[in-house]
Scaffold this active site. Structure first.
Site, PDB file in Angstrom:
ATOM      1  N   LYS A  54       0.861  -1.186   0.000  1.00 41.83           N
ATOM      2  CA  LYS A  54       0.000   0.000   0.000  1.00 41.83           C
ATOM      3  C   LYS A  54       0.893   1.230   0.000  1.00 41.83           C
ATOM      4  O   LYS A  54       1.763   1.378   0.863  1.00 41.83           O
ATOM      5  CB  LYS A  54      -0.883  -0.023   1.260  1.00 41.83           C
ATOM      6  CG  LYS A  54      -1.686   1.256   1.535  1.00 41.83           C
ATOM      7  CD  LYS A  54      -2.933   1.293   0.696  1.00 41.83           C
ATOM      8  CE  LYS A  54      -3.860   2.425   1.118  1.00 41.83           C
ATOM      9  NZ  LYS A  54      -4.553   2.159   2.383  1.00 41.83           N
ATOM     10  N   VAL A  55       0.690   2.103  -0.979  1.00 40.29           N
ATOM     11  CA  VAL A  55       1.483   3.330  -1.095  1.00 40.29           C
ATOM     12  C   VAL A  55       0.548   4.501  -1.366  1.00 40.29           C
ATOM     13  O   VAL A  55      -0.634   4.327  -1.633  1.00 40.29           O
ATOM     14  CB  VAL A  55       2.529   3.228  -2.235  1.00 40.29           C
ATOM     15  CG1 VAL A  55       3.498   2.085  -1.990  1.00 40.29           C
ATOM     16  CG2 VAL A  55       1.856   3.106  -3.596  1.00 40.29           C
ATOM     17  N   SER A  56       1.115   5.684  -1.336  1.00 35.48           N
ATOM     18  CA  SER A  56       0.379   6.882  -1.724  1.00 35.48           C
ATOM     19  C   SER A  56       0.301   6.971  -3.239  1.00 35.48           C
ATOM     20  O   SER A  56       1.283   6.677  -3.941  1.00 35.48           O
ATOM     21  CB  SER A  56       1.085   8.140  -1.203  1.00 35.48           C
ATOM     22  OG  SER A  56       1.199   8.129   0.196  1.00 35.48           O
ATOM     23  N   THR A 114      -0.057  11.516  -0.701  1.00 35.19           N
ATOM     24  CA  THR A 114      -1.056  12.224  -1.495  1.00 35.19           C
ATOM     25  C   THR A 114      -1.535  13.462  -0.766  1.00 35.19           C
ATOM     26  O   THR A 114      -1.799  14.497  -1.383  1.00 35.19           O
ATOM     27  CB  THR A 114      -2.246  11.303  -1.801  1.00 35.19           C
ATOM     28  OG1 THR A 114      -1.763  10.114  -2.426  1.00 35.19           O
ATOM     29  CG2 THR A 114      -3.236  11.981  -2.731  1.00 35.19           C
ATOM     30  N   ALA A 115      -1.645  13.365   0.554  1.00 38.93           N
ATOM     31  CA  ALA A 115      -2.079  14.517   1.337  1.00 38.93           C
ATOM     32  C   ALA A 115      -1.160  15.710   1.083  1.00 38.93           C
ATOM     33  O   ALA A 115      -1.623  16.834   0.841  1.00 38.93           O
ATOM     34  CB  ALA A 115      -2.109  14.163   2.826  1.00 38.93           C
ATOM     35  N   HIS A 155      -7.121  10.359   7.513  1.00 41.82           N
ATOM     36  CA  HIS A 155      -7.787   9.230   8.158  1.00 41.82           C
ATOM     37  C   HIS A 155      -8.672   9.657   9.332  1.00 41.82           C
ATOM     38  O   HIS A 155      -9.475  10.575   9.213  1.00 41.82           O
ATOM     39  CB  HIS A 155      -6.753   8.187   8.578  1.00 41.82           C
ATOM     40  CG  HIS A 155      -6.044   7.556   7.420  1.00 41.82           C
ATOM     41  ND1 HIS A 155      -6.638   7.305   6.210  1.00 41.82           N
ATOM     42  CD2 HIS A 155      -4.762   7.129   7.289  1.00 41.82           C
ATOM     43  CE1 HIS A 155      -5.768   6.749   5.392  1.00 41.82           C
ATOM     44  NE2 HIS A 155      -4.622   6.638   6.011  1.00 41.82           N
TER      45      HIS A 155
END
Length: 289
Positions: A54-56, A114-115, A155
């Site tokens: 799981k990555v951005s 991404t944020a 989140h």
């Protein structure tokens, strides 16, 4: 041989991958799982450290030579974007562009998240003076204590930031959706090239998602054991928000969102340009092959 998997300990990931991790997906290999924040997995993926990871989405331009993007299992949706938080005395009207972070120090959860990419796009004409990468769980207490002028959070912080006496300066999800009309691409699932068949991997993950939705109680103990100090009601809201139709299949809107994010970021010189598909019918093949 066991498949190596790296995901976060967040409820959406443990909920989605419960059946796969615990050997309940027919035909899937055994799994050795590592739990880490996405900033850690972004870096690990550059080393090819895991078979599934799981990555951005923001990290994809540095990873697609070595990994396939899978069309399922990740985090993408509406109303689930990152927030820029500050103390009430600093709050302006971020939605109309009058928020001023000039001279400010902002804590962010990772430089290839991404944020942070969304933040850089939003703040292009009013960038803060300084950025510091801070572990996610430390950001809200540090902003509340005055160590940073603002903090970028993701989140479950959407549900808990008021407890720290903080105010949302801007909801970057609302900004993104209002600007593009597209959902927010947050976290992607990648399969290592030459090691994992992406079609098979997508099938395993979709079956894991199907089982999670069919029997939510089956994953309950596992999810709560990794949810740190999150209350059960926050866990439920977290899953309801981040596990949605895009988790089962990105579809045309999901791939369009990824293209828009990386295209705008490349235009702004923030990421390397990635050759992307031009039509919805070619998206899945172009991004995964």
């Amino acid at each position: 041989m066991a498949l190596t998997l790296a995901i976060s300990p967040c409820p959406n990931d443990t909920f989605v991958f419960d059946a796969l991790v615990h050997g309940r997906v027919p035909g899937a290999p055994p799994v050795e799982v590592t739990y880490a924040d996405v900033d850690v997995t972004n870096t690990a993926a550059e080393r090819g450290a895991f078979d599934l990871v799981k990555v951005s989405y923001a990290a994809l331009p540095w990873l697609l030579d070595d990994y396939h993007l899978l069309p399922c299992g990740g985090a993408l949706g509406r109303g689930c974007g990152p927030l820029v938080l500050t103390r009430p005395d600093r709050a302006g009207n971020g939605q109309t562009g009058t928020a001023d972070l000039g001279g400010a120090t902002v804590a962010v959860p990772g430089d290839r998240t991404t944020a942070y990419l969304l933040f850089r796009l939003w703040a292009a004409e009013r960038p803060p003076a300084r950025i510091e990468v801070v572990p996610f769980h430390e950001i809200m207490p540090a902003v509340a204590a005055g160590r940073y002028d603002a903090g970028l959070v993701i989140h479950e912080a959407r549900f808990t930031y008021q407890r720290h006496g903080l105010t949302a300066l801007v909801d970057l999800g609302e900004w993104w959706e209002g600007t593009t009309g597209l959902p927010i691409p947050l976290g992607a699932i990648l399969a290592r090239r030459g090691t994992v068949d992406p079609v098979e991997a997508a099938g395993w993950i979709r079956e894991s998602v199907r089982q999670a939705w069919a029997d939510p109680e089956a994953s309950r103990a596992y999810v709560l054991s990794h949810a740190q100090e999150m209350e059960p009601d926050v866990v439920d809201r977290h899953i309801a928000l981040y596990v949605n139709e895009f988790t089962a299949d990105l579809g045309g809107a999901g791939f369009a969102a990824v293209e828009a994010l990386l295209g705008r970021a490349a235009d702004a010189g923030l990421v390397p340009r990635t050759a992307g598909p031009q039509t919805s019918s070619s998206r899945a093949t172009a991004w995964t092959s």
